[in-house]
Design an enzyme around this catalytic site. Structure first.
Site, PDB file in Angstrom:
ATOM      1  N   HIS A 160     -43.887  -5.676  82.310  1.00 37.13           N
ATOM      2  CA  HIS A 160     -45.266  -6.077  82.599  1.00 37.13           C
ATOM      3  C   HIS A 160     -46.252  -5.631  81.516  1.00 37.13           C
ATOM      4  CE1 HIS A 160     -45.563  -2.025  84.712  1.00 37.13           C
ATOM      5  NE2 HIS A 160     -46.701  -2.035  84.034  1.00 37.13           N
ATOM      6  N   ASP A 190     -38.105  -4.968  85.589  1.00 42.33           N
ATOM      7  CA  ASP A 190     -39.356  -4.602  84.936  1.00 42.33           C
ATOM      8  C   ASP A 190     -39.103  -3.811  83.663  1.00 42.33           C
ATOM      9  OD1 ASP A 190     -42.066  -4.573  84.506  1.00 42.33           O
ATOM     10  OD2 ASP A 190     -42.446  -2.832  85.782  1.00 42.33           O
ATOM     11  N   SER A 306     -47.643   3.188  81.794  1.00 39.90           N
ATOM     12  CA  SER A 306     -46.518   2.283  82.026  1.00 39.90           C
ATOM     13  C   SER A 306     -45.688   2.098  80.766  1.00 39.90           C
ATOM     14  CB  SER A 306     -47.025   0.919  82.493  1.00 39.90           C
ATOM     15  OG  SER A 306     -47.459   0.981  83.826  1.00 39.90           O
TER      16      SER A 306
END
Length: 365
Positions: A160, A190, A306
Site C-alpha cells: 500500500h 500487503d 508502514s
C-alpha cells in the site's frame, strides 16, 4: 718434611678424589639385616667440617649448587604445568568462547556485544538498513518506509506504500537518494519489492525468525513517521496471530482507492484503513481486502512507519510494520487523528521470506 701420623686408619677419609669404594655402604644392607656380627647404623651426627678439608672450594660449590638447581627446575616445571592447567580450565569454564573469536559481534547479527539487548545498540546497528520511500502518483505524494535486504538495493515495503505510484524516490539514512523501480507486489500479503537504480555496497538487514517471537519480547521499530527519517521507538510484542484486514490496492483500483493507499504517509491526512475484530479503523477498507496474521506491538507506529522494520533485541527483522490504530481526536475536529496509542501491527518476517521468490519473479497476485 716431617709427616705426622694420622690417628685414623687408612681409608677413613672420604674424598671425591679417593677412588677406593667404601665397604660399609655395600655391606650394610646385608650384614645388618638380622645377621650376627652385623654393623649397626651410623649415629645421627652432623658431618665433621674437617672432613671437607681435602675438597677444593670449587668442588664444594658444585655439591651445594646441584640440589638448588634441581629444586629450581622442579619449580619451573610445576609452574608450566600449573599455567597450562589453568588455561585449560579457563577454556572449559567459559564454554570454549575463544573458539568463536574476539570480533565483538554476536554471530549472525550486527549488534555489538557491548550494546546487545539495548535499544541504542539495535538502532545503531539496523538504522542504516532502513530507508524512507517517497511515492508520487496522480493522487499526490506519500511517505513510507522500507528495509534494505541486498547490497545492490532490493528493498521490502508494504504494497500500500507504493501502490499506484508513478515515481518512487528512496532516501538512505545517509541522506543519499535513489530512484527505484517496482520488482514485484503481493497485495494479498500487503508486500512489495522495489529495486534501487545503480546502487551497490548498501548496508543490509538480517531477517530473523518470527516463529520464535513470544508475547512480552522487547522490540524496536524504525521508520519515517510523518517524514521524520530514522525515527526509533520501542516496546514489546503485545499479541501474536492477530487477524488484520487491509485494503488491497492494485492496478484495477479506482482513483479513490489509490488515494486511500497513498494517504498512509501524508502527515495529518487519511490513514491506511484496516479491520480487526469485526471493526474498521482509520476509515473504510472498501470491497477489495486481504487478511493476514499479524504481530501486535505497543511500540509507537505512526503514518509513515508502514513498510519499516520491527526488530528484536538481537538486531534481526521479525516483522514489516503495516498498520496502526489512531483514534479520532475530538479536540482536533472530525477526520483528524490523535496519533499512536500503542496498537500497531506488523507482517511476520516469515511471511515475507516465504514470499520473496514470488516478489522477485514479479508474479504477485
Amino acid at each position: 718434611m716431617h709427616m705426622t701420623e694420622s690417628p685414623r686408619p687408612s681409608g677413613a677419609y672420604t674424598t671425591d678424589q679417593d677412588p677406593t669404594p667404601y665397604p660399609y655402604d655395600t655391606a650394610y644392607s646385608t650384614a645388618y639385616d638380622g645377621a650376627a656380627g652385623g654393623y649397626p647404623p651410623p649415629p645421627p651426627y652432623a658431618p665433621d667440617p674437617s672432613s671437607y678439608a681435602s675438597e677444593t672450594p670449587g668442588h664444594r660449590d658444585r655439591r651445594a649448587k646441584r640440589p638448588v638447581a634441581l629444586l629450581a627446575a622442579v619449580a619451573l616445571a610445576a609452574a608450566v604445568i600449573g599455567g597450562g592447567t589453568a588455561t585449560l580450565v579457563g577454556q572449559l569454564s567459559d564454554g570454549g568462547a575463544s573458539a568463536t573469536g574476539s570480533t565483538g559481534t554476536v554471530q549472525g547479527t550486527t549488534v555489538s556485544q557491548s550494546s546487545k539487548g539495548t535499544v541504542s545498540g539495535v538502532a545503531e546497528a539496523v538504522s542504516p538498513a532502513i530507508v524512507e520511500i517517497g511515492a508520487a502518483s496522480s493522487a499526490g505524494k506519500s511517505t513510507g518506509s522500507g528495509v534494505v535486504i541486498t547490497e545492490d538495493g532490493e528493498i521490502v515495503t508494504n504494497n500500500h506504500v507504493i501502490a499506484g505510484a508513478q515515481q518512487i524516490e528512496v532516501t538512505l539514512s545517509t541522506g543519499r537518494t535513489y530512484t527505484a523501480d517496482v520488482v514485484g507486489t503481493d497485495p494479498d500479503k500487503d508486500l512489495a519489492l522495489i529495486k534501487l537504480r545503480g546502487a551497490s555496497g548498501l548496508k543490509t538487514a538480517a531477517l530473523g525468525d518470527s516463529s520464535q517471537v513470544k508475547v512480552g519480547d522487547q522490540v524496536v521499530a524504525i521508520g519515517s513517521p510523518e517524514g521524520l527519517t530514522g525515527t526509533v521507538t520501542s516496546g514489546i510484542i503485545s499479541a501474536l496471530d492477530r487477524d488484520v484486514t487491509v485494503a488491497k490496492d492494485d492496478s484495477g483500483s479506482s482513483g479513490q482507492d489509490q488515494g486511500q493507499g497513498q494517504g498512509q504517509g501524508q502527515g495529518g491526512g487519511q490513514q491506511w484503513p484496516f479491520e480487526f475484530g469485526g471493526q474498521q479503523f482509520n476509515g473504510d477498507t472498501g470491497e477489495k481486502t486481504t487478511t493476514y496474521k499479524a504481530l501486535q506491538t505497543d511500540a509507537s507506529l505512526n503514518p509513515g512507519n508502514s513498510g519499516g522494520a520491527l526488530i528484536n533485541m538481537d538486531g534481526e527483522i521479525i516483522g514489516i510494520n503495516s498498520a496502526m490504530y489512531a483514534p479520532s481526536s475530538s479536540a482536533a475536529g472530525s477526520g483528524s487523528t490523535a496519533g499512536s496509542v500503542g496498537l500497531g501491527f506488523a507482517i511476520p518476517v516469515n511471511t515475507l521470506k516465504a514470499d520473496l521468490d514470488t516478489l522477485r519473479a514479479g508474479d504477485g497476485s
